[in-house]
Each structure stands twice: as structure tokens, then as C-alpha cells.
Design a protein around this motif. Structure first.
Motif, PDB file in Angstrom:
ATOM      1  N   ARG A  48      62.384 -17.280  53.564  1.00  0.00           N
ATOM      2  CA  ARG A  48      61.850 -17.599  54.668  1.00  0.00           C
ATOM      3  C   ARG A  48      60.349 -17.519  54.287  1.00  0.00           C
ATOM      4  O   ARG A  48      59.355 -16.964  54.333  1.00  0.00           O
ATOM      5  CB  ARG A  48      61.752 -16.903  56.068  1.00  0.00           C
TER       6      ARG A  48
ATOM      7  N   GLU B 134      56.437 -18.186  57.547  1.00  0.00           N
ATOM      8  CA  GLU B 134      56.479 -18.501  58.516  1.00  0.00           C
ATOM      9  C   GLU B 134      55.557 -20.101  58.922  1.00  0.00           C
ATOM     10  O   GLU B 134      55.943 -20.986  60.210  1.00  0.00           O
ATOM     11  CB  GLU B 134      55.872 -18.148  59.627  1.00  0.00           C
ATOM     12  N   ARG B 135      55.284 -19.982  58.199  1.00  0.00           N
ATOM     13  CA  ARG B 135      54.605 -21.280  57.785  1.00  0.00           C
ATOM     14  C   ARG B 135      54.873 -22.568  57.575  1.00  0.00           C
ATOM     15  O   ARG B 135      54.480 -23.672  58.135  1.00  0.00           O
ATOM     16  CB  ARG B 135      52.801 -21.822  57.810  1.00  0.00           C
TER      17      ARG B 135
ATOM     18  N   PRO C 249      60.011 -21.835  58.310  1.00  0.00           N
ATOM     19  CA  PRO C 249      60.837 -20.336  58.908  1.00  0.00           C
ATOM     20  C   PRO C 249      62.362 -20.046  59.039  1.00  0.00           C
ATOM     21  O   PRO C 249      62.555 -19.177  58.829  1.00  0.00           O
ATOM     22  CB  PRO C 249      59.698 -21.126  60.544  1.00  0.00           C
ATOM     23  N   ASP C 250      62.716 -20.830  58.525  1.00  0.00           N
ATOM     24  CA  ASP C 250      64.514 -21.134  58.630  1.00  0.00           C
ATOM     25  C   ASP C 250      64.309 -20.800  57.300  1.00  0.00           C
ATOM     26  O   ASP C 250      65.986 -20.885  57.001  1.00  0.00           O
ATOM     27  CB  ASP C 250      64.876 -22.134  59.028  1.00  0.00           C
TER      28      ASP C 250
END
Length: 249
Positions: A198, A200-201, A204-205
Motif C-alpha cells: 500500500r 497512501e499517495r 492506497p489499497d
């Protein structure tokens, strides 16, 4: 700059000179680095030859970007270690740093497999990646959740409709590598399934990645394998792009 990270390392049953040749001849690198793409030749030139530095003893190679291969002869082969170069925190490359490390993990195992199993046979690759993960995880979705330890035999009924067998080639927290007898005319091929981390930017999944390396298969058999995997892709990831495939022999 980032601190030095834990190096990646793999033991290869080949002498150091054989490994060095696989690092310094573009046609040889193309048999284990990445997967078949129109841009692979340019990528190899950029990484391994543009601003790369060779050790005089052919035991050390610093690639463009600072990732460093070290070859250490041992009694039954060569220990190949890769130390990642420094990355500027907050830079665009920092976003991709973990993916690059995961890529090198796969490619080192492909280097080992090429030298130990198919040093002179052209590869055929089939690749898929998507920024999502099937419910329950990619291994469970394929029927590969309960594999034995590396080096042990396995047999599995994949949710692609195939029954495959061979040995567990390697395993990490995020990747599983299996030799597959049905993926080569002689010997075996290699299947690597990865749960991409994963980010975040960017992701994310998390994500899913599959890389199949086959050898000596005719167009019909290769088409059957790719068709089975493409059916699995469309079931789990209906909006994903088609498989990236190399050429049949």
C-alpha cells in the motif's frame, strides 16, 4: 538521503563469471530483468550501462542510480547481494522506492532461475498488475494460500482452471515464487505472484502483480495459459488492462 536499507541477497548455483556475464551482456540481461516490453532494451541500457561502474575484478557493479551488485564466490556457487542506492526523502523516486525494492526481489530470483534452469533458452513472459487486491488476498483468490516451504514440492488447483505442480522457489512477506512444470516444454517455468504494498499517495489499497516466465511453448499452448489467466483477471479486475505478453517462439 535515506539510510542504507537491508540488502537483498540470493545464492545462485553458478560461478561468479557466469553471473557477471548475465549482468554485462544486454541480451543476457533481457532473459531475467523485468518482462518482455518494447521498451525493455532501453530500460536495460539506462540501468546497467548508462553511468554504470564496473569493479576491476568483475565482482562489483554499481548501476545507474546507485544500486550495487556484489558477487561473492562461495563453495557451491555465488552469493549475489544487491544494496539499494540512497533516495532523497520526499522526492518522486521516494514514492516508488518500495516498489523498486520489490522489483529487484523478483528480478534476483529470475536471475537465479535463469542461470540454474534455463541459461540458454529464450524466455516468454506474461505480466499483469493492477492497483487493487481481490477479496481475501491474491494468494487466496488463486488457491495458493497454503503453500509449503521453499524447496518443497507442491501441487495446486488454480482458480484460473489450471492444475500446476513443481517446487516452491522462494517466498517473502509479499511474494511467492513457484516453479511450474506445465510452463516449459523442457524443465519448468516460473510463476511469481506478489501483493504490492500500500502507498497512501499512489496505491492506497495495495495492488496485485503476476509474472509468468515460460520456455519453449508453442503459440497454442501459450495461448491456453494466457487465456486462463486473462479469464481470472477479468473476473477479479474487470476494469483492468489486458495482460502484457511477450512473443511465442
Amino acid at each position: 538521503m535515506t539510510e542504507n536499507r537491508n540488502p537483498l541477497s540470493v545464492h545462485i548455483n553458478a560461478d561468479a563469471q557466469q553471473v557477471w556475464v548475465m549482468l554485462r551482456e544486454p541480451s543476457r540481461i533481457a532473459q531475467w530483468h523485468g518482462w518482455e516490453l518494447d521498451s525493455l532494451e532501453d530500460e536495460i541500457n539506462e540501468i546497467y550501462f548508462t553511468n554504470a561502474t564496473e569493479g576491476a575484478d568483475h565482482r562489483r557493479l554499481v548501476t545507474n542510480g546507485g544500486d550495487t551488485f556484489t558477487l561473492e564466490p562461495v563453495g557451491d556457487g555465488t552469493q549475489v547481494t544487491l544494496e539499494r542506492g540512497a533516495i532523497e526523502p520526499g522526492s518522486e523516486m521516494a514514492d516508488w522506492d518500495q516498489d523498486i525494492t520489490e522489483g529487484w526481489t523478483s528480478f534476483l530470483q529470475q536471475l537465479r532461475f535463469t542461470l540454474e534452469r534455463h541459461p540458454n533458452t529464450p524466455r516468454q513472459t506474461t505480466y499483469f498488475a493492477y492497483d487493487a487486491v481481490p477479496e481475501g488476498g491474491v494468494l487466496a483468490s488463486l488457491g495458493l494460500a497454503d503453500m509449503p516451504e521453499p524447496g518443497e514440492d507442491y501441487e495446486a488447483e488454480l482458480s484460473t482452471g489450471e492444475t500446476i505442480s513443481g517446487k516452491v522457489w522462494f517466498r517473502t512477506d509479499t511474494q511467492l515464487g513457484l516453479t511450474v512444470r506445465a510452463y516449459a516444454e523442457h524443465g519448468d517455468g516460473l510463476l511469481i505472484v506478489a501483493a504490492q504494498p500500500r502507498q497512501e499517495r499512489l496505491r492506497p489499497d495495495g495492488g496485485t502483480q503476476v509474472l509468468i516466465t515460460s520456455y519453449g511453448l508453442g503459440a497454442r499452448r501459450l495461448g491456453e495459459i494466457r487465456g486462463a489467466w486473462d479469464s481470472w483477471r477479468t473476473r477479479h479486475f474487470p476494469s483492468s488492462e489486458e495482460l502484457t505478453v511477450g512473443r511465442p517462439l
